[in-house]
Design a protein around this motif. Structure first.
Motif, PDB file in Angstrom:
ATOM      1  N   LYS A   1       5.640   1.406   4.011  1.00  0.00           N
ATOM      2  CA  LYS A   1       4.834   0.790   5.067  1.00  0.00           C
ATOM      3  C   LYS A   1       5.575  -0.366   5.729  1.00  0.00           C
ATOM      4  CE  LYS A   1       0.268  -1.197   6.002  1.00  0.00           C
ATOM      5  NZ  LYS A   1      -1.116  -1.365   5.495  1.00  0.00           N
TER       6      LYS A   1
ATOM      7  N   SER B   1      -3.995   0.707   2.564  1.00  0.00           N
ATOM      8  CA  SER B   1      -4.181  -0.688   2.167  1.00  0.00           C
ATOM      9  C   SER B   1      -3.605  -0.891   0.774  1.00  0.00           C
ATOM     10  CB  SER B   1      -5.669  -1.033   2.149  1.00  0.00           C
ATOM     11  OG  SER B   1      -6.328  -0.300   1.111  1.00  0.00           O
TER      12      SER B   1
ATOM     13  N   GLN C   1      -5.279  -1.650  -1.809  1.00  0.00           N
ATOM     14  CA  GLN C   1      -6.175  -0.960  -2.732  1.00  0.00           C
ATOM     15  C   GLN C   1      -5.916   0.539  -2.735  1.00  0.00           C
ATOM     16  OE1 GLN C   1      -8.579  -2.552  -4.887  1.00  0.00           O
ATOM     17  NE2 GLN C   1      -8.207  -0.538  -5.803  1.00  0.00           N
ATOM     18  N   ASP C   2      -5.657   1.103  -1.553  1.00  0.00           N
ATOM     19  CA  ASP C   2      -5.324   2.525  -1.468  1.00  0.00           C
ATOM     20  C   ASP C   2      -4.085   2.837  -2.297  1.00  0.00           C
ATOM     21  OD1 ASP C   2      -7.403   3.039   0.334  1.00  0.00           O
ATOM     22  OD2 ASP C   2      -6.120   2.715   2.084  1.00  0.00           O
TER      23      ASP C   2
END
Length: 203
Positions: A69, A86, A88-89
């Motif tokens: 990313k 994210s 969390q993802d």
């Protein structure tokens, strides 16, 4: 001795770093649908150019996704899906794939046992340290230090990864560790280690 000290320093720094989000494997399963096309069912890729991610340490998977990313690791196929994830993802996907069982590796053509010798003992003549120093005696890696599991990985993927580190095409290793190791390895050594690891299965 120097290699062991570097390994210990990096491992300690990683273990003592900021805590990452706790992953939810169930949530990760739902988010993994887009991963199947390349990484296969439950993270077991059937195409040797793409890595198996089943059984990989969650910390390592989350870091790689973050690096894709951020652009710290370059890959045209991984960058687009990683952009939407994210923290969390990434943690959820890491937890899900870590909970999956890796498919057995097939014995590779480790000619004359060269791959095993390099993996376990390195090459003192050229300054190549033993791979087992960071990845463990059976290739299982160290999760908190973000040293990946390399056991049972496709030889084609491992060979390509080592060459990418050697050539500088991949540069998201801590303290230039993998680039420094791969720079000292010949094509023959890289291929042999990759073949050896492909056939290395759980005890």
């Amino acid at each position: 001795m120097k290699t062991w000290l570097i390994t210990l320093t990096v491992a300690t720094a990683c273990a003592c770093g900021a805590a990452q989000a706790a992953g939810d494997a169930k949530a990760g399963e739902a988010k993994s649908a887009a991963c199947v096309a390349c990484h296969g069912p439950m993270g077991n890729s059937v195409v040797p150019m793409w890595p198996k991610v089943a059984g990989q340490h969650p910390e390592y998977t989350a870091k790689q996704l973050a690096d894709f990313k951020a652009g710290n690791r370059k890959n045209e196929q991984m960058a687009p899906p990683a952009m939407a994830l994210s923290a969390q993802d990434r943690a959820d996907l890491g937890a899900y794939f870590a909970a999956q069982q890796q498919s057995p590796g097939t014995p590779g053509a480790d000619t004359a046992g060269l791959g095993e010798r390099i993996f376990r003992g390195g090459n003192a003549a050229t300054g190549v340290p033993a791979c087992s120093g960071c990845h463990g005696g059976h290739g299982m890696g160290v999760g908190l230090a973000k040293f990946p599991r390399v056991q049972g990985q496709h030889a084609q993927y491992t060979e390509g990864t080592l060459k990418a580190f050697r050539d500088g095409a991949r540069a998201n290793d801590a303290n230039n560790m993998m680039r420094g190791v791969a720079a000292r390895m010949s094509d023959q050594e890289i291929a042999a280690v990759a073949q050896y690891l492909q056939g290395l299965n759980p005890l």
